[in-house]
Design an enzyme around this catalytic site. Structure first.
Site, PDB file in Angstrom:
ATOM      1  N   LYS A 125       8.595   4.263  -3.349  1.00  0.00           N
ATOM      2  CA  LYS A 125       7.292   4.120  -4.000  1.00  0.00           C
ATOM      3  C   LYS A 125       7.198   5.082  -5.166  1.00  0.00           C
ATOM      4  O   LYS A 125       7.915   6.079  -5.244  1.00  0.00           O
ATOM      5  CB  LYS A 125       6.154   4.365  -3.017  1.00  0.00           C
ATOM      6  CG  LYS A 125       5.978   5.798  -2.539  1.00  0.00           C
ATOM      7  CD  LYS A 125       4.715   5.927  -1.697  1.00  0.00           C
ATOM      8  CE  LYS A 125       4.483   7.354  -1.232  1.00  0.00           C
ATOM      9  NZ  LYS A 125       3.191   7.500  -0.528  1.00  0.00           N
ATOM     10  N   ASP A 135       8.477  10.795   7.092  1.00  0.00           N
ATOM     11  CA  ASP A 135       8.360  11.485   5.808  1.00  0.00           C
ATOM     12  C   ASP A 135       7.335  12.612   5.818  1.00  0.00           C
ATOM     13  O   ASP A 135       7.012  13.177   4.783  1.00  0.00           O
ATOM     14  CB  ASP A 135       8.032  10.498   4.693  1.00  0.00           C
ATOM     15  CG  ASP A 135       6.661   9.860   4.837  1.00  0.00           C
ATOM     16  OD1 ASP A 135       6.165   9.753   5.975  1.00  0.00           O
ATOM     17  OD2 ASP A 135       6.078   9.454   3.814  1.00  0.00           O
ATOM     18  N   ASP A 148       5.891  12.361  11.400  1.00  0.00           N
ATOM     19  CA  ASP A 148       6.685  11.140  11.279  1.00  0.00           C
ATOM     20  C   ASP A 148       7.858  11.298  10.323  1.00  0.00           C
ATOM     21  O   ASP A 148       8.210  12.414   9.931  1.00  0.00           O
ATOM     22  CB  ASP A 148       5.794   9.980  10.854  1.00  0.00           C
ATOM     23  CG  ASP A 148       5.302  10.119   9.416  1.00  0.00           C
ATOM     24  OD1 ASP A 148       5.136  11.270   8.970  1.00  0.00           O
ATOM     25  OD2 ASP A 148       5.091   9.096   8.741  1.00  0.00           O
ATOM     26  N   GLU A 193      -6.959   5.885  10.496  1.00  0.00           N
ATOM     27  CA  GLU A 193      -6.728   5.804  11.934  1.00  0.00           C
ATOM     28  C   GLU A 193      -5.240   5.794  12.273  1.00  0.00           C
ATOM     29  O   GLU A 193      -4.855   6.092  13.393  1.00  0.00           O
ATOM     30  CB  GLU A 193      -7.403   4.559  12.515  1.00  0.00           C
ATOM     31  CG  GLU A 193      -6.954   3.237  11.942  1.00  0.00           C
ATOM     32  CD  GLU A 193      -5.572   2.823  12.374  1.00  0.00           C
ATOM     33  OE1 GLU A 193      -5.204   3.103  13.541  1.00  0.00           O
ATOM     34  OE2 GLU A 193      -4.847   2.224  11.562  1.00  0.00           O
ATOM     35  N   ASP A 210       4.015  12.669   6.620  1.00  0.00           N
ATOM     36  CA  ASP A 210       2.625  12.511   6.212  1.00  0.00           C
ATOM     37  C   ASP A 210       1.680  12.120   7.355  1.00  0.00           C
ATOM     38  O   ASP A 210       0.467  12.088   7.162  1.00  0.00           O
ATOM     39  CB  ASP A 210       2.497  11.519   5.044  1.00  0.00           C
ATOM     40  CG  ASP A 210       2.925  10.102   5.385  1.00  0.00           C
ATOM     41  OD1 ASP A 210       3.374   9.863   6.526  1.00  0.00           O
ATOM     42  OD2 ASP A 210       2.801   9.213   4.506  1.00  0.00           O
ATOM     43  N   ARG A 211       2.229  11.837   8.530  1.00  0.00           N
ATOM     44  CA  ARG A 211       1.375  11.481   9.661  1.00  0.00           C
ATOM     45  C   ARG A 211       1.422  12.573  10.724  1.00  0.00           C
ATOM     46  O   ARG A 211       2.293  13.440  10.708  1.00  0.00           O
ATOM     47  CB  ARG A 211       1.802  10.149  10.269  1.00  0.00           C
ATOM     48  CG  ARG A 211       1.672   8.984   9.312  1.00  0.00           C
ATOM     49  CD  ARG A 211       1.982   7.655   9.975  1.00  0.00           C
ATOM     50  NE  ARG A 211       1.841   6.569   9.018  1.00  0.00           N
ATOM     51  CZ  ARG A 211       1.447   5.355   9.315  1.00  0.00           C
ATOM     52  NH1 ARG A 211       1.163   5.041  10.575  1.00  0.00           N
ATOM     53  NH2 ARG A 211       1.341   4.422   8.395  1.00  0.00           N
ATOM     54  N   THR A 241       0.821  -1.212   0.000  1.00  0.00           N
ATOM     55  CA  THR A 241       0.000   0.000   0.000  1.00  0.00           C
ATOM     56  C   THR A 241       0.854   1.261   0.000  1.00  0.00           C
ATOM     57  O   THR A 241       0.380   2.318  -0.396  1.00  0.00           O
ATOM     58  CB  THR A 241      -0.925   0.026   1.236  1.00  0.00           C
ATOM     59  OG1 THR A 241      -0.128  -0.040   2.423  1.00  0.00           O
ATOM     60  CG2 THR A 241      -1.888  -1.139   1.216  1.00  0.00           C
ATOM     61  N   SER A 299       8.354   5.804   5.697  1.00  0.00           N
ATOM     62  CA  SER A 299       7.373   6.525   6.507  1.00  0.00           C
ATOM     63  C   SER A 299       7.755   6.568   7.977  1.00  0.00           C
ATOM     64  O   SER A 299       8.767   7.127   8.356  1.00  0.00           O
ATOM     65  CB  SER A 299       5.980   5.927   6.303  1.00  0.00           C
ATOM     66  OG  SER A 299       4.990   6.712   6.934  1.00  0.00           O
ATOM     67  N   HIS A 300       6.958   5.920   8.824  1.00  0.00           N
ATOM     68  CA  HIS A 300       7.135   5.971  10.275  1.00  0.00           C
ATOM     69  C   HIS A 300       8.073   4.882  10.783  1.00  0.00           C
ATOM     70  O   HIS A 300       8.309   4.792  11.983  1.00  0.00           O
ATOM     71  CB  HIS A 300       5.778   5.821  10.951  1.00  0.00           C
ATOM     72  CG  HIS A 300       5.059   4.571  10.539  1.00  0.00           C
ATOM     73  ND1 HIS A 300       4.604   4.372   9.251  1.00  0.00           N
ATOM     74  CD2 HIS A 300       4.739   3.448  11.216  1.00  0.00           C
ATOM     75  CE1 HIS A 300       4.027   3.181   9.171  1.00  0.00           C
ATOM     76  NE2 HIS A 300       4.109   2.601  10.340  1.00  0.00           N
TER      77      HIS A 300
END
Length: 538
Positions: free
Chosen positions: A126, A279, A277, A364, A281-282, A18, A113-114
């Site tokens: 990605k 990158d 995080d 979430e 995005d969170r 994903t 990411s995280h």
């Protein structure tokens, strides 16, 4: 400068998930591994000739080396232009924005990411398409097919480029443009939010802290929060990106950002705190004495978004991933707008955003965003919260309580069982799926495997997670995560609704304990996974 064709053998397991391809850093560092995956991307999208790509990442270990490889391969394959963040840095939402504003054909984003970074930790890569969003399943499937049959790749035999100096240079026949990673993103934020109101809030004594977790968001937060919004120096914590994120875990949740949580829960803590995080995005949102769950944050943002200039027109709709609580649905229902439930993965929101069906989206797992880009955006969520606080002149805790008194409260928590033996995890999920077809235990209304039909293009995604609906309206979701790099992570999502005039201030885990016990009894999760409790609860 003549392109060089080199033979290569396929690597097993280069299937994008994903969020692209994630493996241990040492896996990516194998000779030819990056080349094989990048060439598979280029082959799957019909080649590079004449195309423009955005390239950058979160600065983790091996990012710089991988970017040089990608640049040589893009040039050898005939790309016209590569737009690269200075020093190879680009947050994921900033990369999405650059793809959109520069009309690029796509982008290669280097991040896990995280996940933690370092030579013995995680790495990721990605491909994002021309709308700025993650590649849809049709594209990732084509990439995977290429990885299984690849026999050669194309590159140039050149020295590395200097990525530190802003400006243009050439590599073969390709123009390489080095850009400030923050400038275009900051300009976009100014069009969405009332910076004057936020600046006045801060000048009036409102205190805040932003923890960049030694990751990519540091430069963005320092420019916008400390610079443009006038917050005091030191408001941004851990603001210098590090290849190993300060040997920490760049995941903005109460476990990995515990020092920030402890700070805001103390009697002399700031009025507001947030984190992002690896990158960018969170996000995690905190107020004095209160943690805002990502599901509640999405719902509060949806209810209050028109207070920000960029959303004064109102919302077309709200979309959430299936495991996310149904709190946002209740807001959409009251507003009379569309509510969409999608599989996990930001790529599923892209069609809804492009078609104008949704304006805000959220997961979430600490991801929220809007139609300003096609990725979740941590700093955007922080700025929208600050805009709302500036306009409503209430504390985070009071805004949250007011929201629950209006819409009711969805008690909600995610329990993660990490690095579970893959065969055991698959067995647990398989047995739960088998229960859906037989007589259901007492107290359970329905068990199903979530499938999604895209309302825009009609594509169908099956087996997106198991849902258990209880007779009293409570819900549990179980799914295997696609973001880890070893074993399997079983995620269990627990949810129970309380009406607006009910008990709205119960402790979350206490409120959900009966559902957690029911899930364990149904699946034997703890015994079969060898755990006495979840590894992480958020």
């Amino acid at each position: 400068m003549t392109p060089v064709t080199k033979p290569i053998s396929p690597f097993e397991g280069q299937k994008p998930g994903t969020s692209g391809l994630r493996k241990k850093t040492r896996v990516f560092m194998q000779p030819g591994y990056v080349e094989a995956f990048v060439q598979s991307i280029f082959n799957a999208i019909g080649g590079c000739a004449g195309k423009t790509f955005v390239i950058g990442g979160d600065g983790r270990y091996f990012n710089a080396e991988a970017i040089q490889t990608i640049l040589r391969m893009a040039a050898a394959s005939g790309a016209a232009r590569a737009i690269v963040g200075q020093g190879g840095l680009l947050s994921t939402p900033a990369a999405s924005n650059l793809i959109r504003v520069r009309g690029a054909d796509g982008g290669l984003i280097l991040s896990a990411s995280h996940n933690p970074g370092g030579i013995d930790e995680d790495f990721g890569l990605k491909y994002n398409i021309s709308n700025g969003g993650p590649a849809p399943e049709g594209v990732t499937a084509a990439i995977f097919d290429q990885t299984k049959t690849l026999r050669e790749y194309y590159t140039l035999d050149t020295d590395d480029l200097d990525l530190s100096a802003i400006g243009e240079t050439t590599l073969g026949g390709m123009t390489v443009e080095i850009v400030d990673p923050v400038t275009d993103y900051a300009a976009l934020m100014q069009t969405l939010f009332d910076f004057d109101a936020i600046r006045a809030l801060i000048a009036d004594g409102f205190t805040l802290r932003f923890d960049a977790m030694h990751a990519v968001t540091g430069p963005y937060a320092k420019t916008i929060i400390e610079g443009m919004l006038g917050a005091p120096e030191g408001t941004v914590l851990n603001g210098v990106p590090s290849v190993d994120f300060g040997k920490g875990h760049p995941d903005p949740n109460p476990i990995w950002a515990k020092p920030l949580v402890d700070m805001v829960m103390s009697s002399d803590g700031p009025d507001f705190a947030a984190a992002s995080d690896g990158d960018g995005d969170r996000n995690m949102i905190l107020g004095k004495g209160v943690y805002v769950t990502p599901s509640d944050s999405l719902a509060v943002l949806a209810a209050n978004a028109p207070l920000a200039p960029g959303y004064a027109r109102g919302l077309a709709g709200v979309a959430r991933s299936m495991p996310t609580s149904r709190a946002a649905d209740r807001v959409a229902d009251k507003l009379g707008i569309g509510a969409y439930e999608t599989p996990t993965g930001w790529k599923f929101f892209g069609n809804l955003l492009d078609a104008g069906k949704a304006t805000l989206c959220g997961e979430e797992s600490a991801g929220t965003g809007s139609d300003h880009v096609r990725e979740k955006d941590g700093l955007w969520a922080v700025l929208l919260w600050l805009n709302i606080l500036a306009k409503r002149k209430m504390s985070v805790k009071d805004i949250l309580l007011d929201h629950w008194q209006t819409y009711g409260r969805d008690y909600y928590s995610r329990h993660d069982y990490e690095a579970v033996d893959s065969a055991v995890a698959e067995g647990i999920m398989g047995d739960l799926k088998a229960l859906a077809d037989g007589p259901l235990p007492d107290g359970i209304q329905k068990i199903d495997s979530f499938s999604y039909t895209d309302p825009v293009d009609g594509s169908v995604s099956h087996n997106q997670g198991m849902r258990v609906f209880f007779d009293d309206g409570a819900r549990a979701v179980m799914r295997l995560s696609g973001t880890g790099t070893e074993g399997a992570t079983i995620r269990v999502y627990l949810e129970r609704y309380e009406v607006p005039d009910g008990d709205l201030t119960n402790e979350t885990q206490d409120a959900l304990a009966p559902i957690a016990a029911a899930v364990d009894e149904l699946t034997g999760l703890k015994e079969r996974s060898g755990r006495t409790a979840p590894d992480v609860m958020t």
